[in-house]
Structures are given as structure tokens and as C-alpha cells.
Scaffold this motif. Structure first.
Motif, short mmCIF file in Angstrom:
data_model
loop_
_atom_site.label_atom_id
_atom_site.label_comp_id
_atom_site.label_asym_id
_atom_site.label_seq_id
_atom_site.Cartn_x
_atom_site.Cartn_y
_atom_site.Cartn_z
N SER A 67 0.83 -1.19 0.00
CA SER A 67 0.00 0.00 0.00
C SER A 67 0.87 1.25 0.00
O SER A 67 1.98 1.24 0.52
N TYR A 68 0.35 2.30 -0.60
CA TYR A 68 1.02 3.58 -0.55
C TYR A 68 -0.03 4.67 -0.50
O TYR A 68 -1.19 4.44 -0.79
N ARG A 69 0.40 5.86 -0.13
CA ARG A 69 -0.54 6.96 0.05
C ARG A 69 -0.33 7.99 -1.04
O ARG A 69 0.79 8.40 -1.29
N GLU A 70 -1.38 8.40 -1.67
CA GLU A 70 -1.31 9.39 -2.73
C GLU A 70 -1.84 10.70 -2.17
O GLU A 70 -2.82 10.72 -1.43
N GLN A 71 -1.20 11.80 -2.53
CA GLN A 71 -1.56 13.09 -1.96
C GLN A 71 -1.95 14.03 -3.10
O GLN A 71 -1.29 14.09 -4.13
N GLN A 72 -3.03 14.77 -2.89
CA GLN A 72 -3.47 15.75 -3.87
C GLN A 72 -3.63 17.07 -3.13
O GLN A 72 -4.33 17.14 -2.11
N VAL A 73 -2.98 18.12 -3.60
CA VAL A 73 -3.01 19.41 -2.93
C VAL A 73 -3.71 20.42 -3.83
O VAL A 73 -3.36 20.58 -5.00
N LEU A 74 -4.71 21.08 -3.28
CA LEU A 74 -5.41 22.16 -3.98
C LEU A 74 -5.04 23.47 -3.30
O LEU A 74 -5.20 23.62 -2.10
N GLU A 75 -4.54 24.41 -4.08
CA GLU A 75 -4.12 25.68 -3.50
C GLU A 75 -4.79 26.82 -4.23
O GLU A 75 -5.17 26.71 -5.39
N GLY A 76 -4.87 27.95 -3.56
CA GLY A 76 -5.41 29.14 -4.20
C GLY A 76 -5.43 30.31 -3.25
O GLY A 76 -5.38 30.16 -2.04
N ASP A 77 -5.48 31.51 -3.81
CA ASP A 77 -5.57 32.75 -3.05
C ASP A 77 -6.89 33.42 -3.37
O ASP A 77 -7.40 33.32 -4.49
N TYR A 78 -7.43 34.10 -2.40
CA TYR A 78 -8.60 34.93 -2.70
C TYR A 78 -8.53 36.16 -1.82
O TYR A 78 -7.92 36.18 -0.77
N GLU A 79 -9.17 37.23 -2.30
CA GLU A 79 -9.24 38.48 -1.55
C GLU A 79 -10.69 38.87 -1.41
O GLU A 79 -11.51 38.60 -2.29
N VAL A 80 -10.99 39.54 -0.30
CA VAL A 80 -12.35 40.02 -0.08
C VAL A 80 -12.40 41.44 -0.65
O VAL A 80 -11.62 42.30 -0.25
N ARG A 81 -13.31 41.66 -1.58
CA ARG A 81 -13.42 42.99 -2.20
C ARG A 81 -14.10 43.95 -1.25
O ARG A 81 -14.85 43.55 -0.36
N GLU A 82 -13.86 45.21 -1.49
CA GLU A 82 -14.39 46.26 -0.60
C GLU A 82 -15.92 46.23 -0.54
O GLU A 82 -16.50 46.40 0.50
N ASP A 83 -16.57 46.00 -1.67
CA ASP A 83 -18.03 46.05 -1.69
C ASP A 83 -18.67 44.81 -1.06
O ASP A 83 -19.86 44.80 -0.80
N GLU A 84 -17.89 43.76 -0.73
CA GLU A 84 -18.44 42.56 -0.11
C GLU A 84 -18.14 42.47 1.37
O GLU A 84 -18.60 41.55 2.03
N ARG A 85 -17.38 43.40 1.91
CA ARG A 85 -17.06 43.36 3.34
C ARG A 85 -18.26 43.79 4.17
O ARG A 85 -19.03 44.66 3.77
N PRO A 86 -18.40 43.18 5.35
CA PRO A 86 -19.51 43.61 6.23
C PRO A 86 -19.29 45.05 6.67
O PRO A 86 -18.17 45.48 6.95
N GLY A 87 -20.37 45.81 6.67
CA GLY A 87 -20.29 47.21 7.10
C GLY A 87 -19.89 48.14 5.98
O GLY A 87 -19.61 49.31 6.21
N SER A 88 -19.83 47.65 4.76
CA SER A 88 -19.49 48.53 3.63
C SER A 88 -20.72 49.34 3.25
O SER A 88 -21.81 49.15 3.77
N GLU A 89 -20.56 50.21 2.28
CA GLU A 89 -21.66 51.11 1.90
C GLU A 89 -22.87 50.35 1.38
O GLU A 89 -24.00 50.76 1.56
N ARG A 90 -22.65 49.23 0.72
CA ARG A 90 -23.75 48.46 0.16
C ARG A 90 -24.66 47.90 1.26
O ARG A 90 -25.85 47.81 1.11
N ASP A 91 -24.05 47.50 2.40
CA ASP A 91 -24.82 46.90 3.48
C ASP A 91 -25.47 47.95 4.40
O ASP A 91 -26.32 47.61 5.20
N ALA A 92 -25.04 49.21 4.28
CA ALA A 92 -25.53 50.23 5.21
C ALA A 92 -27.01 50.54 4.91
O ALA A 92 -27.43 50.59 3.75
N PRO A 93 -27.83 50.74 5.97
CA PRO A 93 -29.24 51.09 5.74
C PRO A 93 -29.37 52.48 5.14
O PRO A 93 -28.64 53.39 5.51
N ARG A 94 -30.30 52.65 4.26
CA ARG A 94 -30.48 53.96 3.60
C ARG A 94 -31.67 54.65 4.11
O ARG A 94 -32.63 54.33 4.54
#
Length: 139
Positions: free
Chosen positions: A112-139
Motif C-alpha cells: 500500500s502507498y498513500r497518494e496526496q493531492q493538494v489544492l491551493e489558491g488565493d482569494y481576496e475580499v473585495r471592498e463592496d463585499e465586506r460587512p459594514g461597507s456602503e452596500r450593506d448600510a441602511p439607507r
């Protein structure tokens, strides 16, 4: 008080004394082999001594080999640690790094042997999707 009790017993009635006498008789009978038995014993001791010398030489060889390879192993581990630190510093500079490692056990014909699979990636949170941004503010 009778003579059959106490420390003055006849030794021929003692089981240990009779057993010792039997061992002595067997030893006397086995000594009669002469030159052939002596050669067998000498050969056995020489073979045992040669095996001990070979084992000692192999042990010393592997000990010295281990000592000689230690600096190489240390160098490789040091380089690996430097690479890991560089990767961590690179990851800290970017937003968030996502890494998922999956292991899959597979069975082959040779074992028996062990096989490894690695998934990598970067992501950033955009300004308009952050909590408390202008889009989420009550109007």
C-alpha cells in the motif's frame, strides 16, 4: 531422634545428590570422543568468533556512515526550513491563502502507498463585499 532426620542424612537418599551423580556419569561418558570432538568444538568457536568480528565491523561501518551523513541531512533540512519560511512570508503578504490537502489510500500489488493531492489558491475580499461597507448600510 532418628538418623533419617536432620543434617546428617545419608547423601544417597538426597535427590539433588543423585542428580549430580548422574550428570557426572554423563559427562564422563561424553568425554570419550577425543580428537574429533575437540576439532568440532574448535571449529564452532572459530565460526562464532568470525561472526562476532563481522558483526562488529558492520556495526562500526553503519555508525560511521550515520555520522558522516548527519551534516548532509542537516543541510537539507535547513534548506527545507528556509523554503517553508519563504513560502509563509509570501503567503503573509497576500490576502488569504487557501490550501486543502486530500489523502487517498490506494492498494497496489506490491503493497500500500498513500497518494496526496493538494489544492491551493488565493482569494481576496473585495471592498463592496465586506460587512459594514456602503452596500450593506441602511439607507
Amino acid at each position: 531422634m532418628s538418623d533419617s532426620q536432620g543434617p546428617h542424612q545419608d547423601p544417597r537418599h538426597n535427590i539433588a545428590w543423585r542428580t549430580a551423580q548422574q550428570w557426572q556419569q554423563r559427562a564422563r561418558q561424553s568425554r570419550g570422543g577425543g580428537l574429533l570432538d575437540s576439532l568440532k568444538m574448535l571449529l564452532a568457536w572459530l565460526l562464532f568468533g568470525a561472526m562476532m568480528i563481522v558483526a562488529l565491523v558492520l556495526g562500526l561501518f553503519f555508525l560511521l556512515l550515520g555520522w558522516a551523513l548527519m551534516p548532509l541531512l542537516r543541510y537539507r533540512l535547513k534548506k527545507r526550513m528556509e523554503q517553508m519560511r519563504a513560502d509563509q512570508a509570501e503567503d503573509a503578504g497576500s490576502g488569504f491563502h487557501y490550501r486543502e490537502t486530500r489523502y487517498r489510500e490506494t492498494q497496489s500489488a506490491d503493497g500500500s502507498y498513500r497518494e496526496q493531492q493538494v489544492l491551493e489558491g488565493d482569494y481576496e475580499v473585495r471592498e463592496d463585499e465586506r460587512p459594514g461597507s456602503e452596500r450593506d448600510a441602511p439607507r
